[in-house]
Design an enzyme around this catalytic site. Sequence first.
Site, PDB file in Angstrom:
ATOM      1  CB  SER A 144     -15.753 -18.393 -40.861  1.00  0.00           C
ATOM      2  OG  SER A 144     -14.707 -19.183 -40.341  1.00  0.00           O
ATOM      3  CD  GLU A 238      -9.355 -13.966 -43.165  1.00  0.00           C
ATOM      4  OE1 GLU A 238      -9.819 -15.061 -42.781  1.00  0.00           O
ATOM      5  OE2 GLU A 238     -10.059 -13.073 -43.653  1.00  0.00           O
ATOM      6  CG  HIS A 268     -11.604 -15.474 -39.727  1.00  0.00           C
ATOM      7  ND1 HIS A 268     -11.589 -15.935 -41.024  1.00  0.00           N
ATOM      8  CD2 HIS A 268     -12.481 -16.269 -39.056  1.00  0.00           C
ATOM      9  CE1 HIS A 268     -12.419 -16.965 -41.131  1.00  0.00           C
ATOM     10  NE2 HIS A 268     -12.977 -17.184 -39.956  1.00  0.00           N
TER      11      HIS A 268
END
Lengths: 300, 300
Positions: A144, A238, A268
């Site tokens: 991320s 995502e 995600h």
Amino acid sequence: MSQQQRDALDQLLRDAPLDLGGDVAEQRVIFEEMMAAIPVPADVTTSSGSLGGISVVNVEAVGADHAKVIVYLHGGAYAIGTAASSVGLASDLARRAGARLVTIDYRLAPEHPHPAAIDDAVAAYRGLLDSGVAASAIAIAGESAGAGLAAATLVSLKHAGLPQPGAAVLMSPWADLTLSGESISGRAAVDPALTPEGLARRALDYVADGDPAGELVSPIFADLTGLPPLLIQAGSHEILLDDATRLAARAAVSDVAVSLEVTPGVPHVFQGFAAMLDEGDAALTSAGEFLRSHLAGAPP
Amino acid sequence: MSQQQRDALDQLLRDAPLDLGGDVAEQRVIFEEMMAAIPVPADVTTSSGSLGGISVVNVEAVGADHAKVIVYLHGGAYAIGTAASSVGLASDLARRAGARLVTIDYRLAPEHPHPAAIDDAVAAYRGLLDSGVAASAIAIAGESAGAGLAAATLVSLKHAGLPQPGAAVLMSPWADLTLSGESISGRAAVDPALTPEGLARRALDYVADGDPAGELVSPIFADLTGLPPLLIQAGSHEILLDDATRLAARAAVSDVAVSLEVTPGVPHVFQGFAAMLDEGDAALTSAGEFLRSHLAGAPP
């Protein structure tokens, strides 16, 4: 790969109390509790330490090749998360890569906006080099915001004249803080975890009075020439999907060896749910094999 | 991976007499001579045949699993090339995949513009199904125009209500006959094999009075939903680089399992030069592993 597993994870994330765009103090507590639910395997040893002046957690699984090191950058939109909370996913990656791992407590926004996080990542990497580890035996990995930070760190290493590591693994990178990807809106309905509003709030915290399109803030706009082999993974469910595909395209045109793996129907950082999701398990195995093949000393 | 190998291949291609945009009759002869230089290994048996009314060459290496079949679509900008001339590269892929292979003499432009090639590919695939081979035991693979044709064929199979094959391998796909990728001009200086003018001429031949942006002509504009797992490979030194990265992005947002592998510093269909280029060898090995893992009957 079961639709049932994917549906269960989707529902779990939709029901989760985390609101990435919410109050930082509250969300940090919630995030820690969620991440603590990812089990640290019994064969993994952790210890607190320091590297280049940065607090880290050392992670080592039984049987790991101590000479190979993964520098790990956790997720949390640059505002949330800790090295300690990343150990579950990070150790799962390290075991499959057969390497030890160092996960870094880089400074967080809004208290410490850009470039604090990059400065810390570079300092830790430099500390690792100073300890005698060859750059070719190091990988940088992250998830991320940590994956976007990993890409930005590689660019920053180039600017600093430091040697590149042997490889990097970027899981669901957040690599465009201008949020210009079509998937930001186009995938919003199927993304059970992230919202455009949440990312926008956290981008403001991190960018502060900087340029959101700056190459160290949003590496999809950077000259990636000279970076080591990259593995970029994303789920198709995502809103950051286009960050992954555009970062891969940017790396490609920069003559970087790049592999992109998109797994359909998963969210995600689905690798964090490998225990309940076959696709997460498969992606981590692929990432481990990638690291084994690219870190110095690995068999061909 | 040696710079010397890459330089030698670059020079070989720059010196080659092939002019993809040149007179079709002349270029077909030159192309056949070039492709004939790729050795067919001693352990490979070939035979002429017919499948769904389409002329094919059957390719089988010693030890191949006869139950698994790769349908192969050769390159040559839709105007040049033959099934026979593709046997060198195709057999190299088939051996690594542990499958038999059928390479198809689809009709060529300008004599037979779009959709003749797709019609022939679909007819051969249908013929394979009719012969009793399960769709899950079939892969479609191709190079250059053949890889774009492979993607278009998958979309066409969907329209026809036919089952998708188990996987597809697309090497340096030509997937945008509008030539709208930035790499068409941006990579022209480093591409030793293809020119924008050559592709533009052949696009006119193939598209004829059709729409160059039609989804079966240029599958980067197609709805790719429902396609099987795709492996897309490209070199960074080719003007079709953006066709590969954009096709991967399109597949990703269509919830298709897609892997993109970009190898830096190598040209269009570098896999055809595996005998002299380590990167070609590595890419073919990766493609073989991908096919082994995705065709029915393969070990997990």
